[in-house]
Scaffold this motif. Structure first.
Motif, PDB file in Angstrom:
ATOM      1  N   UNK A  99     -24.745   4.295  11.207  1.00  0.00           N
ATOM      2  CA  UNK A  99     -23.643   4.267  10.408  1.00  0.00           C
ATOM      3  C   UNK A  99     -22.343   4.442  11.061  1.00  0.00           C
ATOM      4  N   UNK A 103     -18.952   1.929  10.949  1.00  0.00           N
ATOM      5  CA  UNK A 103     -17.957   2.216  10.637  1.00  0.00           C
ATOM      6  C   UNK A 103     -16.565   2.100  11.633  1.00  0.00           C
ATOM      7  N   UNK A 133      -9.438  -1.951   5.360  1.00  0.00           N
ATOM      8  CA  UNK A 133     -10.002  -0.929   4.860  1.00  0.00           C
ATOM      9  C   UNK A 133      -9.502  -0.608   3.413  1.00  0.00           C
ATOM     10  N   UNK A 134     -10.474  -0.348   2.460  1.00  0.00           N
ATOM     11  CA  UNK A 134     -10.257  -0.072   1.220  1.00  0.00           C
ATOM     12  C   UNK A 134      -9.693  -1.452   0.505  1.00  0.00           C
ATOM     13  N   UNK A 197     -21.954  14.008   5.099  1.00  0.00           N
ATOM     14  CA  UNK A 197     -20.531  14.117   5.636  1.00  0.00           C
ATOM     15  C   UNK A 197     -19.783  15.199   5.094  1.00  0.00           C
ATOM     16  N   UNK A 207     -24.653  10.752   1.617  1.00  0.00           N
ATOM     17  CA  UNK A 207     -24.676   9.399   1.626  1.00  0.00           C
ATOM     18  C   UNK A 207     -26.126   8.696   1.675  1.00  0.00           C
ATOM     19  N   UNK A 211     -24.423   3.676  -1.183  1.00  0.00           N
ATOM     20  CA  UNK A 211     -23.109   3.964  -0.650  1.00  0.00           C
ATOM     21  C   UNK A 211     -23.100   2.933   0.447  1.00  0.00           C
ATOM     22  N   UNK A 212     -24.391   2.914   1.063  1.00  0.00           N
ATOM     23  CA  UNK A 212     -24.312   2.030   2.230  1.00  0.00           C
ATOM     24  C   UNK A 212     -24.439   0.414   1.838  1.00  0.00           C
ATOM     25  N   UNK A 215     -20.716  -0.519   0.989  1.00  0.00           N
ATOM     26  CA  UNK A 215     -19.969  -0.687   2.256  1.00  0.00           C
ATOM     27  C   UNK A 215     -20.498  -2.043   3.031  1.00  0.00           C
ATOM     28  N   UNK A 351     -21.363  10.471  -4.002  1.00  0.00           N
ATOM     29  CA  UNK A 351     -20.035   9.993  -4.195  1.00  0.00           C
ATOM     30  C   UNK A 351     -20.174   8.770  -5.282  1.00  0.00           C
ATOM     31  N   UNK A 352     -21.136   8.157  -5.260  1.00  0.00           N
ATOM     32  CA  UNK A 352     -21.288   7.205  -6.334  1.00  0.00           C
ATOM     33  C   UNK A 352     -22.457   7.539  -7.261  1.00  0.00           C
TER      34      UNK A 352
END
Lengths: 523, 447
Positions: A99, A103, A133-134, A197, A207, A211-212, A215, A351-352
């Motif tokens: 991961x 990133x 990014x974002x 994290x 994570x 989430x992965x 991304x 996170x999600x």
């Protein structure tokens, strides 16, 4: 007795020797040594901690290329990569290290100032986000416009697009492929390994696969955008095969001796005409002449270059890769939502969260009057993914402004548009040998003077004109008169009319499309 | 400046909620000829108001209305009292007037009680019916010189936060049970009370479980040194914890929010004047892991992942005070009575508030926190308190009006000419702030 004893002794010695040899030869270690997961995790976590803080510190930092800051940035990235590489050497499937490498690849692209400076100079990102990014999906959405901008000659700073495209092929796309490969490994191990994290010494976030997948979907979107940028040859040379046209643009200087304000006047009957220039008149001179050079160069390349505006030798492969990346992004969105909805663990540190997906799905269906008919059928996020997959893989029927038409996006990604020039509207270019830049009146307005008299400064001299009934000021600017839009019979049409195209279907991308339908769609 | 005034007014609001109890008027004389009493009171407190572009984007007010009746029948006292209390507030920023957060905390009940005088005992159970139910029991024990009292009661209360931000509307309900228990002792010189209060959560609705836990202990002692001199001390300590849940997911955690207050005063009463010196002190704090997820209720939270952490809420304030009150009549007389006072409270205060907001760095993996520090020690030096009380009394009844205005002050502003008008912010729209005003009207008559 002695003769019997000897064979027995030999046999014993043989067996003993055999056993001893076997002991010495035998490998007490198994064929596949156990992976030191804890050591790999320690290295990966160290790398992730440094990467985490580095990204936070970078923020919106944009150091100049080859400045000490830029070089330090690369040194930092290298040291982070060494941590992850060391972790992967111990455990090739370590999810945190995979991961982190992924990133890091995205971050390196995002903060590659050489890349973004080139893209900006080449006019590929004039009105688009400068970073990814974002911004991944916005970047993908702006990619087609970036390519179109090349045809329109909208850029103002010349840069060899070939150089940019080569950089993307050789540096950016391999990094993106590496990032996606790493994410494939990370997602394979994510659910069996706890990936945590730390957030700024406040909390730990978990994570999960969801989430992965999210991304990876965003990374695929960026990959699609960059593949789209390298599919067509947009490199413009001048007639001798060089790039002196770029030097010509650089050498354009603002004219000297211009005066600003009112520079001339004349009287027609009782009307006083004032000729006026604003203080950006000189800058406008430079811009217009720059555009003239670029458009004449583009015209020459359209007429004489065997490759300009055409798919490159790897163009179809790039378009196929873009299509595959978009389909992968759609699939990842679906995988991500399904993965999150299937979670059974505590959601507090996710996170999600499951509730986030439920909240998004609760926004469906869209019932506003402005929502297109196809979007009103969506019941959840997965339906959008399914719709996009269908659109990319088949001819899709749409209705807009009461007009039924079809779209075959797949045809485009399969190389239907071999040469962009074959599909641009009918145009009539002016003779490149003459000046295309001419003075024009950009704006006019007038007023009734007091006492039929008006005074003004002209080139520093104070002038009073009497016996006039009206004053009219005409503001001048430069206009680039490159030519006209034509209809299919070769007649000049009004510049705001819908252009006439040689093929309204764009070789099957819009099957069944006609001018009549296009006019109805245009409203 | 506008923000500092806002906080100043809100801080003073805490004083206003306490002050009416400190300034209670003298109870009307009981007269054996009358067996029934009807009364009504209405109080409104304007903590803070901001007027901007002919609208009120920020305000906090409370209103309290009571209508009651008492009837003494032999050794029984029957009482019915209607109560309607409301806290109401609104917050929106002047550059985003359409985004609002509103507080609405109503209380409406009918209190029904019946008390019995049993020789040395007085027992008075009560129940509350209506929107906010409850019940309790009051008891008194009389000796020759001392009255012992005890009270236990419980009632439901609720509040709502309504938000409308970026086209997202919603309502966050809070509901709790408030339980009070107190004991007291009253003699010719001493009046002492100890009170315990607790809040315990009640189920809100199918979506929210906002669990608020609070415990509070307070003591109130006043002692008449002689007929003109009285000393009093009040103190209280409150601790609040809250787990805020939405659809069984936690979106907020308030840990150990605590407030300690200690108020002391020495009052000298003369025939027409009374003056009071003393000091009020307040100390506050909060647990460092307190947080709120501002957007847990919409799809936006998926991408914003916002969280606000209150790392520190250190508030220390010591306020020495001097108050002077002129009273028209030494004791309430029939006819017109009034009193007017002025007091100054100087503030030695220090705030150390640290709030951190989470933001996305690389979605969905990397986040960080912005840190913001707040303090107001340079924004306010003290405040003036101006109470005015007027009443008209007859044998059988009374009409009374009480007004009180608190006015914050920063001494340096008095001597420095402002460079720009505080009423005209940079966008050219006039705005005006006010607050710190309470008004109470009481009416009672006996028959």
């Amino acid at each position: 007795m002695k003769p019997r004893f000897t064979p027995i002794l030999v046999a014993v010695l043989f067996v003993t020797a055999f056993l001893l040899v076997s002991c010495f030869d035998s490998n007490t270690e198994p064929e596949n040594p156990p992976t030191d997961v804890s050591a790999a995790n320690v290295l990966a976590r160290e790398g992730m901690t440094i990467l985490n803080q580095t990204i936070i510190d970078l923020g919106n930092n944009q150091p100049d290329i080859n400045s000490s800051e830029d070089l330090m940035q690369q040194t930092t990235f290298d040291s982070i990569e060494s941590k992850f590489t060391a972790a992967l050497a111990v455990d090739a499937n370590n999810p945190m290290a995979n991961l982190g490498m992924s990133i890091l690849s995205i971050v390196e692209i995002n903060y590659d100032n050489e890349l973004w400076t080139m893209l900006d100079d080449a006019g590929l990102i004039n009105n688009s986000p400068r970073r990814i990014i974002n911004n991944q999906f916005q970047f993908l959405a702006s990619a087609p416009l970036c390519v179109v901008n090349q045809i329109k000659g909208a850029k103002t700073d010349p840069m060899s697009i070939m150089r940019v495209q080569n950089f993307i092929r050789n540096n950016v796309l391999p990094k993106l492929d590496n990032a996606i490969t790493r994410l494939d490994k990370a997602v394979a191990m994510a659910d069996s390994t706890s990936l945590m994290i730390e957030v700024d010494n406040e909390e730990m976030v978990e994570i999960d696969c969801g989430e992965i997948y999210a991304f990876r979907a965003a990374t695929n979107a960026v990959k699609a955008a960059f593949n789209f940028m390298v599919a067509y040859d947009m490199d413009m040379t001048d007639p001798n095969g060089g790039y002196s046209w770029q030097d010509d643009i650089q050498n354009i200087e603002e004219p000297q001796g211009y005066s600003y304000g009112i520079y001339d006047h004349h009287i027609d009957g009782t009307i006083l005409y004032l000729e006026y220039r604003d203080d950006w008149y000189a800058e406008s001179y430079v811009q217009s002449h720059s555009m003239e050079i670029m458009m004449k160069t583009m015209k020459w390349n359209l007429d004489n270059s065997a490759t300009f505006g055409k798919l490159t030798s790897t163009g179809v492969a790039s378009l196929n890769a873009a299509k595959a990346a978009i389909l992968s992004a759609a699939a990842d969105v679906k995988l991500g939502t399904n993965s999150i909805l299937a979670e059974t663990d505590d959601q507090t540190n996710d996170i999600i969260k499951i509730e986030n997906i439920n909240s998004i799905n609760a926004e469906f269906p869209f019932t506003d009057d402005d929502t297109p008919a196809f979007a009103q059928t969506w019941q959840n996020v997965n339906d959008i993914s399914d719709w996009l997959t269908t659109v990319m893989n088949s001819t899709y029927a749409l209705t807009l402004n009461g007009v039924d038409f079809s779209v075959n996006v797949g045809a485009f990604f399969n190389g239907a548009i071999l040469d962009i020039e074959d599909y641009i509207p009918f145009l009539q270019w002016n003779d490149p040998a003459i000046d295309w830049v001419e003075d024009s009146i950009d704006y006019e307005h007038g007023w009734t003077p007091y006492n039929n008299s008006y005074s003004f400064y002209e080139n520093g001299v104070y002038i009073t004109v009497n016996n006039i009934s009206y004053v009219r000021r005409r503001d001048h600017d430069f206009d680039l008169n490159w030519g006209n839009d034509l209809d299919d019979q070769g007649n000049v049409i009004y510049e705001y009319d819908v252009p006439y195209f040689p093929d309204y279907t764009f070789n099957g991308v819009l099957p069944g499309m006609t001018r009549a339908k296009m006019l109805l769609l245009h409203g | 400046m506008a923000k500092e005034k806002l906080f100043a007014y809100l801080a003073l609001g805490a004083y206003l909620t306490v002050c009416p109890f400190l300034l209670q008027g003298v109870a009307s004389d009981s007269n054996s000829r009358y067996t029934q009493k009807a009364y009504s009171s209405y109080e409104i407190i304007d903590f803070y108001h901001l007027n901007y572009a002919s609208s009120y984007p920020q305000y906090l007010i409370s209103s309290d209305y009571k209508l009651g009746w008492e009837h003494q029948i032999a050794n029984k006292v029957v009482k019915a009292e209607y109560q309607n209390h409301l806290y109401k507030g609104k917050y929106s920023q002047t550059d985003h007037l359409k985004d609002t957060i509103e507080l609405y905390a109503p209380h409406e009940s009918m209190l029904l009680s019946c008390g019995w005088n049993l020789k040395q005992f007085f027992l008075q159970p009560h129940i509350r019916v209506g929107e906010n139910m409850g019940g309790g029991l009051a008891a008194k024990y009389y000796t020759t010189n001392i009255v012992y009292s005890g009270n236990v009661s419980s009632k439901e209360d609720k509040a709502d936060i309504n938000y409308s931000i970026r086209d997202e509307d919603g309502n966050i309900p809070f509901s709790w049970l408030k339980t009070d228990a107190s004991i007291g002792i009253l003699s010719s010189r001493l009046n002492a009370n100890i009170k315990l209060t607790s809040l315990s959560p009640v189920t809100c609705d199918s979506l929210f479980d906002n669990n608020i836990h609070s415990s509070s202990i307070g003591a109130d002692i006043s002692y008449n040194i002689n007929k003109d001199l009285q000393i009093s001390i009040q103190s209280s300590y409150t601790d609040i914890d809250a787990d805020l849940m939405y659809k069984k997911q936690q979106y907020g955690d308030i840990q150990n929010f605590r407030v300690l207050s200690i108020n002391t005063s020495l009052q000298k009463t003369l025939p027409h004047f009374s003056y009071q010196i003393g000091a009020d002190s307040y100390f506050g704090g909060i647990g460092s892991d307190t947080y709120l997820d501002i957007w847990p209720f919409t799809y936006l939270d998926t991408f914003l992942a916002h969280r606000t952490r209150i790392k520190q809420l250190g508030i220390q304030a010591i306020s020495p005070k001097l108050e002077l009150i002129y009273t028209f009549s030494a004791k309430p007389i029939d006819g017109f009575n009034f009193s007017l006072g002025i007091g100054y409270h100087h503030l030695f205060h220090k705030e150390d508030v640290i709030i951190r907001n989470r933001k996305v760095v690389l979605y969905p993996f990397i986040f960080t926190y912005d840190t913001n520090h707040y303090n107001w020690q340079d924004d306010i030096n003290g405040y003036f308190n101006i109470p005015l009380q007027a009443s008209y009394r007859k044998e059988a009844g009374m009409l009374e009006i009480k007004l009180q205005q608190l006015a914050p002050i920063k001494w340096s502003d008095l001597f420095t000419k402002p460079t720009t008008s505080t009423g005209e912010p940079s966008d050219g729209v006039k705005q005006h702030q006010w607050g710190g005003l309470s008004c109470q009207i009481n009416l009672s008559f006996q028959f």
